[in-house]
Design an enzyme around this catalytic site. Structure first.
Site, short mmCIF file in Angstrom:
data_model
loop_
_atom_site.label_atom_id
_atom_site.label_comp_id
_atom_site.label_asym_id
_atom_site.label_seq_id
_atom_site.Cartn_x
_atom_site.Cartn_y
_atom_site.Cartn_z
N HIS A 62 0.84 -1.20 0.00
CA HIS A 62 0.00 0.00 0.00
C HIS A 62 0.88 1.26 0.00
O HIS A 62 0.81 2.09 0.92
CB HIS A 62 -0.88 -0.06 1.25
CG HIS A 62 -2.00 0.92 1.32
ND1 HIS A 62 -1.86 2.27 1.03
CD2 HIS A 62 -3.29 0.75 1.68
CE1 HIS A 62 -3.02 2.87 1.22
NE2 HIS A 62 -3.91 1.97 1.62
N GLU A 115 -0.56 1.23 -5.45
CA GLU A 115 -0.44 0.01 -4.67
C GLU A 115 -0.45 -1.23 -5.56
O GLU A 115 -1.44 -1.51 -6.25
CB GLU A 115 -1.59 -0.07 -3.66
CG GLU A 115 -1.76 1.21 -2.85
CD GLU A 115 -3.07 1.25 -2.09
OE1 GLU A 115 -3.56 0.16 -1.68
OE2 GLU A 115 -3.63 2.35 -1.91
#
Length: 284
Positions: free
Chosen positions: A159, A259
């Site tokens: 992320h 991400e």
């Protein structure tokens, strides 16, 4: 195990950190969350990752910024009601251990392992390892192995919060196809061209994008390479940042999340392994 010369350990506010410094770059990793916090290439001495100035760096909450690890589910896709289980899984809120470190002419590699991989919501036998290589590029590899006797499915993501000087002057290159728009009841929409961000953005791009370039002021700044992913997530909270307790109200101006993700469910048979890899390549 004593770390190699380019690796040192430090502590602050009860957290332990792995610090890497070599001829190519410097980097910092929090053992809380197995969380990469910084990557500064020596070529231009410019930080590629963004960490909120209000991030909790004391173990009370997941760290806002850097490269959080989402595993074994993404967001709240865990089959329970929202709030019953931790968002993005349980690896980013436990203490990892440094398993090994090596260095060679191409840089430094450290391997980390979480304290546990079995918890409520995911009760399967498996092992997880994180390898972080710091050289001319930053490469982060998350490997999952099914060590049990039955198959299981999981989702995962790196992320990553990337630093940009000004989100209003930022363009993402290399993304195409359709995406699901979380902010519009998961409507499926085509990727914009040019890909700029001028409002709150939360998108799951449905193709396995392998190469994305982050450009600022019409100059390519960072290349993001993905392997083992089935999707790519792009996120910026825009003015909603004001409602996020560990984020500066204007922090959205200096970050964008790109991400490398597995969001469609990856099944591993007994003995199988899967690796999600993100490479951050500075463009200088």
């Amino acid at each position: 195990m004593s770390p190699v010369a380019s690796v040192s350990l430090s502590e602050s506010n009860g957290l332990s950190f792995v610090n890497i410094e070599n001829a190519f770059a410097s980097a910092k990793i929090s053992l809380f969350g197995g969380h990469v916090l910084s990557f500064i290439p020596a070529a231009d001495n410019k930080e590629r990752l963004w960490v909120s100035p209000h991030a909790y760096l004391n173990g009370e909450r997941p760290i806002r910024g850097g490269i959080p690890i989402c595993w074994p589910w993404f967001a709240n896709d865990h089959g329970r009601d929202d709030g019953e289980l931790p968002s993005h899984g349980f690896l980013r809120t436990q203490v990892w251990k440094l398993v090994n470190s090596t260095e060679d002419s191409k840089g430094t590699t450290v391997e980390l392992a979480p304290s546990f991989t079995r918890a409520e919501g995911f009760e399967y036998d498996c092992s997880v390892s994180l390898r972080v290589h710091v050289g001319e590029n930053l490469q982060v590899s998350l490997e999952t192995e099914n060590t049990g006797v039955i198959p299981f499915s999981f989702n995962t993501a790196l992320h990553t919060y990337f630093h940009v000087e000004n989100i209003k002057h930022t363009e993402l290159k290399g993304i195409s196809g359709d995406y699901k728009d979380k902010l519009d009841d998961w409507a499926v929409k085509p990727t914009p061209a040019p890909y700029t961000i001028d409002a709150e953005t939360d998108r799951i791009h449905l193709s396995a994008v392998k190469q994305t370039t982050i450009a600022v002021d019409d100059k390519d700044f960072t290349e993001v390479l993905s392997q083992g992913n089935d999707s790519l997530v792009v996120w910026n909270p825009w003015q909603s940042a004001a409602s996020i307790s560990d984020m500066d109200p204007f922090g959205y101006n200096h970050m964008v999340c790109v991400e490398s993700s597995v969001t469609k469910g990856l099944e591993l048979a007994p003995g199988e392994k899967a690796e999600l890899v993100q490479t951050v390549r500075p463009i200088t």
